[in-house]
Design an enzyme around this catalytic site. Structure first.
Site, short mmCIF file in Angstrom:
data_model
loop_
_atom_site.label_atom_id
_atom_site.label_comp_id
_atom_site.label_asym_id
_atom_site.label_seq_id
_atom_site.Cartn_x
_atom_site.Cartn_y
_atom_site.Cartn_z
N CYS A 201 6.55 1.58 -1.78
CA CYS A 201 6.84 2.68 -0.85
C CYS A 201 7.36 3.90 -1.62
CB CYS A 201 7.89 2.21 0.16
SG CYS A 201 8.47 3.53 1.25
N CYS A 204 11.22 4.54 -0.43
CA CYS A 204 12.37 3.71 -0.79
C CYS A 204 12.10 2.73 -1.93
CB CYS A 204 12.87 2.93 0.43
SG CYS A 204 11.83 1.50 0.84
N CYS A 217 5.90 0.34 5.27
CA CYS A 217 6.92 -0.26 4.41
C CYS A 217 7.78 -1.17 5.28
CB CYS A 217 7.78 0.83 3.76
SG CYS A 217 9.20 0.16 2.86
N CYS A 220 11.86 0.23 4.91
CA CYS A 220 12.45 1.46 5.46
C CYS A 220 11.71 1.99 6.69
CB CYS A 220 12.53 2.57 4.40
SG CYS A 220 10.94 3.34 4.01
N ASP A 338 -5.26 9.98 -23.66
CA ASP A 338 -4.92 8.56 -23.48
C ASP A 338 -6.05 7.88 -22.71
OD1 ASP A 338 -3.93 6.11 -22.61
OD2 ASP A 338 -1.94 6.89 -22.13
#
EC number: 6.3.5.13
Length: 412
Positions: A201, A204, A217, A220, A338
Site C-alpha cells: 500500500c 501505509c 489495503c 488502512c 542499469d
C-alpha cells in the site's frame, strides 16, 4: 486562458527567436530535431518563458511510465475537433523540449504536453493546466529515477490542491494515491497488466489485496475508487453508461486503454466521446512506433518497450509463433545505464518464437534469455538478424536508443 492575447515581452520574443535559430542550426548539422537545445537556450534567456507561452493556452499534461507519447498524440488528435493544437509530438518531454514545442504554436488554442514523470510537478506549476492525465507508474531507468513510491509522493505533493481536472487510472494504486490529493479527479478504469510495483500500500505500506480487478489495503482501508469512465473490451463506457466503439489503427489492449483515458480528457474540453474516438482512428504510428517497414525483403514491425511493464504489454500484441522476434537493448544515458530490469521481464512469453538478440547490451539480454530457457542467437547487428529470418513478418522490439538506431538503419 485561451483567447487572452497578451503579446510576449520583448525578452520572451528574443528568447523564442534565439531558440528557433539554435534548433535550426542543430538540425542543419544533422544532430536531431534541435528542440531540446533550442529550448535550453530560450529558457536561459527568459527563465519564465514556459509560463509565458502557456498563458494563452488551455493546457493538458500527460504523464506516466508507459504510453504517454501515444496518449499525448491521441488527445491532440481528439482536441483538434475543438480548435488548433500545439503538442510536443516527438516526445521531448522535459522543460526545454516542452518550451520549444510551445514556441512553435502561436496560433494554437490547446497545448497537449507529454511530461517526464520527474518534471510533472514543476511543469504543472509553470503551465497552469486545465487537465492532467496520469496513466501509470512503474519501475523505469533504475539508475536515475527514484523508486516508484517516491515518484508517486512527488506527484501527490506537487498536485495537492491543483485546480486542474485530474484524469487518473483507477486500476493503478500508485496513481490513485498520487491523484487523491487533488480536489477534482475523474477516475478511468484503464486496467493494469503489470502489478509488481503495487503489492504494498503506498499509503501505509500494508499488503495490497487484489481480488479480481479490485484492490484494497487490508490495513488502512485505502482502496480502488469507483471509476466514471471504463475500458470494456473494444468500447469506452462514459459516465452516462453509454458504450462507444474504439476503432484504432494502433495495436493492443494498452492502446485501447490510452484511448479510454484520452476520451475522458477530451470530454473535459467538451469534445464528445464519439467525435474524440473517431478522430483517434487517424493515428497510424507514433514517432515510428508500430510502423511496418520493408527492409531486406522482410516486413519489420517496429515496437518500442523501455521497461518491464512496456515489454509485458508488447509481448501481448506480437504475432503468434513461429513469427521471428528481434530484441535490441542499449543502456545509454537516455535508456538508463542499469540493465537489471531485464530480470523483471517474463521472457517465457516468447517461447516458440525464433529470437535474435542485438544492441549494445545484447550479452546482458542473452544471459537473461538463457535462464528463461529460450532459444535465441546473438547477432552483430540488425542486418545479420534479419538475414537469419525467413521472408515475411518480423517483430522488432527495442528500448529507447536502440529504437532510434533501428529507425535510422531502416530509413524510418
Amino acid at each position: 486562458m485561451a483567447g487572452n492575447s497578451d503579446p510576449l515581452s520583448p525578452r520572451a520574443k528574443l528568447a523564442v527567436t534565439a531558440g528557433k535559430a539554435v534548433a535550426a542550426a542543430s538540425r542543419a548539422a544533422g544532430r536531431g530535431s534541435g528542440s531540446v537545445i533550442g529550448g535550453r537556450v530560450a529558457l536561459k534567456l527568459d527563465p519564465d518563458l514556459l509560463a509565458r507561452l502557456a498563458q494563452n493556452l488551455d493546457v493538458v499534461l500527460v504523464s506516466a511510465t508507459n504510453g504517454k507519447t501515444t496518449t499525448t498524440r491521441l488527445i491532440a488528435e481528439a482536441l483538434g475537433a475543438a480548435g488548433p493544437v500545439v503538442s510536443n509530438a516527438l516526445g521531448a518531454n522535459m522543460p526545454a523540449g516542452i518550451t520549444s514545442a510551445l514556441a512553435g504554436g502561436s496560433e494554437a488554442r490547446y497545448g497537449v504536453i507529454e511530461v517526464d514523470e520527474k518534471y510533472l510537478a514543476g511543469v504543472a506549476r509553470d503551465t497552469d493546466p486545465k487537465c492532467i492525465a496520469l496513466l501509470n507508474l512503474s519501475r523505469d531507468q533504475l539508475d536515475r529515477a527514484a523508486e516508484t513510491r517516491m515518484l508517486a509522493e512527488n506527484w501527490r505533493e506537487g498536485l495537492a490542491g491543483s485546480k486542474a481536472v485530474i484524469v487518473a487510472n483507477a486500476d493503478d494504486p500508485l496513481v490513485v494515491w498520487a491523484a487523491s490529493s487533488s480536489p477534482n479527479v475523474v477516475w478511468v478504469a484503464a486496467g493494469q497488466m503489470w502489478k509488481d510495483d503495487a503489492w504494498s500500500c503506498p499509503s501505509c505500506g500494508g499488503v495490497m489485496q487484489r481480488p479480481g480487478e479490485d484492490w484494497f489495503c487490508g490495513e488502512c482501508g485505502f482502496r480502488r475508487p469507483t471509476p466514471s469512465w471504463a475500458l470494456s473490451g473494444d468500447h469506452v463506457l462514459d459516465p452516462h453508461g453509454s458504450a462507444w466503439p474504439i476503432h484504432l489503427q494502433l495495436p493492443g489492449r494498452a492502446n485501447k486503454a490510452n484511448a479510454a483515458s484520452s476520451a475522458a480528457v477530451a470530454a473535459v474540453f467538451g469534445v464528445p466521446p464519439q467525435v474524440a474516438l473517431e478522430r483517434m482512428y487517424q493515428v497510424q504510428a507514433v514517432a515510428g512506433r508500430y510502423d511496418v517497414v520493408q527492409f531486406m525483403q522482410r516486413d519489420l514491425r517496429l515496437l518500442l518497450a523501455k521497461n518491464p511493464a512496456g515489454w509485458l504489454e508488447t509481448f501481448s500484441l506480437i504475432d503468434p509463433p513461429p513469427t521471428p522476434v528481434i530484441l535490441s537493448v542499449n543502456a545509454r544515458g537516455a535508456d538508463g545505464t542499469d540493465t537489471s530490469w531485464l530480470w523483471d521481464v517474463d521472457y517465457t512469453r516468447l517461447t516458440g518464437h525464433p529470437i535474435c538478440v542485438i544492441g549494445d547490451r545484447k550479452l546482458d539480454l542473452a544471459v537473461r534469455l538463457e535462464v528463461a530457457n529460450q532459444h535465441f542467437q546473438v547477432c552483430a547487428d540488425l542486418d545479420e538478424a534479419v538475414r537469419a529470418a525467413p521472408p515475411g513478418r518480423i517483430e522488432v522490439i527495442a528500448n529507447y536508443t536502440a529504437f532510434q538506431d533501428l529507425r535510422r538503419r531502416v530509413g524510418n
